[in-house]
Design an enzyme around this catalytic site. Structure first.
Site, mmCIF file in Angstrom:
data_model
loop_
_atom_site.group_PDB
_atom_site.id
_atom_site.type_symbol
_atom_site.label_atom_id
_atom_site.label_comp_id
_atom_site.label_asym_id
_atom_site.label_seq_id
_atom_site.Cartn_x
_atom_site.Cartn_y
_atom_site.Cartn_z
ATOM 1 N N GLU A 144 0.208 -0.861 5.776
ATOM 2 C CA GLU A 144 1.320 -0.298 6.530
ATOM 3 C C GLU A 144 1.180 1.204 6.738
ATOM 4 O O GLU A 144 1.499 1.725 7.808
ATOM 5 C CB GLU A 144 2.653 -0.603 5.829
ATOM 6 C CG GLU A 144 3.874 -0.469 6.729
ATOM 7 C CD GLU A 144 4.477 0.926 6.766
ATOM 8 O OE1 GLU A 144 5.312 1.189 7.647
ATOM 9 O OE2 GLU A 144 4.119 1.779 5.910
ATOM 10 N N ASP A 159 0.856 -1.192 0.000
ATOM 11 C CA ASP A 159 0.000 0.000 0.000
ATOM 12 C C ASP A 159 0.889 1.238 0.000
ATOM 13 O O ASP A 159 2.105 1.147 0.245
ATOM 14 C CB ASP A 159 -0.926 0.015 1.221
ATOM 15 C CG ASP A 159 -0.154 0.083 2.537
ATOM 16 O OD1 ASP A 159 0.861 -0.636 2.658
ATOM 17 O OD2 ASP A 159 -0.563 0.838 3.443
#
Lengths: 475, 475
Positions: free
Chosen positions: A165, A99
């Site tokens: 994250e 991400d």
């Protein structure tokens, strides 16, 4: 002895356009984890990785994590994969995230953030290029280059790639703890490529991170916010008390006033004394990244020690007070001061909390205020220090010297990457932070980039690291 | 001598249902000045007043003020009206406002906020009932009751009703200054009915307000917000400095630490010493309105002096720091502390500003910080004190005793009503604050009300005041 890596390196060079193309495909998927509307793109990115890994012959699966707490959104899956299961080889567990931070062209980007742009000077510009799609794809590219060169892959590779994250790693910690003795059971060491060189010239290996204890001081008095005209001067004001207490915690030069904190800090050893001068770091680049010359120390050694191995206390802000532009004549009824302490060896979380509570309670008591105060920790994450003498680091150091032609700096970082400690504790193995990008990549900023050189040499580095890992004696 | 008011009072009682009906019509117009979508209702309310005044034989006009700065909205008009122009009578200028605070049933109201509800205990519930539609209609009702009773109106009445009071009185100050020697030229005194009794039992006349100097302290260092992990301990943090400086301004017991402030405060005279004990005010009701017992003083006299005639310093908040719930490990790059000083006679705005600047600059200098600081005043409004011995107050006191059967308290207030001073300066005449409602009316809260008794007796009071005004000798 040095592994024969020339064939692998040559293949990486040959495939470099292909690897840049793979990065282009990944950057084109706007996997912004913090934006609910982008969640399908985050999931798509997880599927993309799973499919790429499967094509490369890895066994890959998607682990669903259920709903994101407090929302109706599904969390993006964690990609778990294994490449090789030869009992005669070491097994290395690698972690990365797929991400990215939010990005809009209108934020000030020179190029479309989700279109990889290759600049003449070699910059590969795009959101996620360096954080952390480039490094994640690095592992895939290393596998592919080995296959194309017909070179046996030197280790079994376990992979754990998450999609949250940039938004708190929701669900990851539980999974890592759960799989520590299951999916990750045969890991001999862990490697995380999700940080950066200290500067732009010298590669580094990172073996320490500071922890972070985050505190709130809540002071309340009146039943509701008051008009300062009507009540100013006749009631105890929570803001007056809070600002006093917050002001007592730390000196303008960074000295923490809480007794018992510095007493817990590990003494500087003679070995360590000599360690800082050689590090590729200058006050000039620090001033550049700070955007000012408002550093506390004038010299590199004190500055690096302050970042890496000394605690610090920062005041972040106040909740409940007036915080907008303009003027409002309010007496806030309840204010919550936020501050945190960056922790280092050998500070203990509980002991530190107790010292903080005691200090704050005494400071408040001295005010003789009729208001009510409570102090508590919002969250605490421990510091992490690994042994840089472990074969995991030795292998990475040799690989770095082979690829980049210089010995790496052994560095620590001032921030926290909580998952590092989680991996160490869940697997019981040494964890290495092996960065691919450099300090100017602008991970969370506009115009994020990864230099082509760092990407391609980084792929070589990851592969070489695995070869040296295979050769290292146990220690 | 006491005017013959019995006929007028009787007529007010006879018309009381009609006057409540007029208040119902006014409350039904949701003239919320802060909500753009309600602007047509605010304008409608201005037209309603103009039409009612015209029907009563007054000469009324609407003064357009143009666009609201920064918007495409027209400001609501100011209603200017004159009733009577007999050169042998005194002329009294009255001010009120016809806009109201926002209100939604869902905010927690027991009844529909824009439907006047008459409760069994006499409460007239509805937004604007006490602030300030009841008092504004009080003047209209007084005119009507005189006509119905066939009693000559004792003075010429000039009226100024605005529609933006709850949103900064945009445009009013300029108009008042402009008309001071024109439309308002023959005013002999000013009366404003837009405040409240100190409690619920004893009427009051208000002759003083504190002023307010509002300051910002801006401290900046780094070029952008920093990560406290990366930079904590090695850079000067603006928050650390700001909290220190803010904490040095005032003691938890309200003592202002800036030298030269208290030296400017007018000494307490022997006359004044005896003034506080008689005031209808108890610490119990103060604790009730405060919602806690966190008062600085235990006794009424010190508390009233703190509110009315002593300066106070309140810390309102910090702009630029983290202010949301939760945890964020930011080092804010630029923070702006906001505080204000409530000013009293004989403090001078410029002198006070200079003392504040000097103190803050010295406090910052002591920190030895490399950050940059500036301090400035956002806005300053002077205190106001009128002579309660003026015939304007004498008349109001006699009227109060006649209507309510008790001598009024002579009060000051801790807050500011800047337009009071503007009227005084523009006309050069004595200004009286003559409240209609009581301290529990909840002007800006849910379930705003005006007690029927305060409304009806208040109409009598306004009329009686004008009769006593007509009789008072010049002083």
């Amino acid at each position: 002895m040095a592994p024969q890596l020339d064939g692998y390196f040559k293949q990486v060079d040959t495939l470099s356009d292909h690897f840049i193309e793979r990065l282009r495909q990944a950057v084109a998927i706007p996997s912004v984890s913090s934006e609910p509307a982008r969640r399908p793109d985050v999931v798509r990115m997880g599927h993309y990785l799973r499919d790429q890994l499967t094509k490369l012959g890895a066994t890959a699966e998607l682990r669903e994590l259920g709903k994101q707490p407090g929302t109706d959104l599904n969390l993006p899956p964690i990609v778990l994969a294994r490449y090789g299961s030869d009992k005669n080889k070491r097994t290395i567990l690698v972690y990365g995230h797929y991400d990215v931070q939010p990005a809009e062209k209108s934020d000030g980007w020179d190029t479309e953030p989700f279109e990889l742009t290759v600049k003449e000077d070699g910059r590969l510009c795009g959101r996620g290029s360096t954080d952390d799609k480039g490094p994640v794809l690095g592992w895939l590219n290393a596998i592919e280059a080995h296959q194309a060169a017909g070179i046996d892959f030197p280790v079994n590779l376990l992979m754990c790639f998450e999609g949250m994250e940039e938004y708190g790693s929701e669900g990851l910690e539980d999974l890592v703890n759960e799989e520590g003795k299951k999916y990750f059971a045969d890991a001999d060491a862990v490697c995380i490529s999700d940080n950066y060189w200290l500067g732009t010239e010298r590669p580094c290996l990172t073996y320490g991170l500071r922890g972070c204890n985050y505190y709130s001081i809540e002071i309340s008095g009146p039943g509701a916010d008051l008009h300062s005209g009507v009540f100013g001067g006749l009631a105890h004001e929570p803001m007056t008390d809070l600002v006093r207490v917050m002001g007592s915690l730390v000196e303008p030069d960074g000295t923490i006033n809480i007794p018992g904190i510095k007493e817990q800090v590990a003494p500087v050893t003679a070995d360590e004394e000599g360690l800082y001068d050689g590090i590729a770091f200058t006050m000039e680049t620090l001033h550049e990244s700070l955007g000012s010359k408002t550093t506390i120390f004038e010299d590199k050694k004190k500055t690096l020690m302050a970042r890496w191995r000394m605690p610090s206390l920062s005041l972040h802000g106040i909740e409940g007070a007036f915080s907008a532009p303009g003027a409002k004549t309010v007496i806030p009824a309840k204010v919550i001061g936020k501050f945190s302490i960056r922790t280092v060896p050998n500070m203990e979380i509980e002991k530190t909390n107790d010292l903080v509570y005691k200090f704050v309670e005494e400071a408040f008591k001295k005010l003789n205020s009729k208001n009510t105060m409570k102090v508590y920790a919002q969250h605490c994450g421990n510091w992490w220090v690994a042994s840089p003498k472990h074969w995991n680091f030795e292998a990475a150091a040799k690989a770095t010297e082979r690829v980049w032609g210089v010995k790496p700096d052994f560095t620590r970082e001032g921030g926290s990457i909580p998952i590092t400690l989680t991996f160490q504790e869940a697997t019981g193995k040494n964890v290495l932070l092996l960065p691919m990008g450099s300090s100017t990549d602008g991970a969370h900023s506009i115009n994020e980039k990864l230099d082509k050189k760092n990407y391609i040499e980084g792929i070589k580095l990851l592969g070489a690291y695995l070869h040296y890992v295979a050769e290292e004696p146990m220690n």
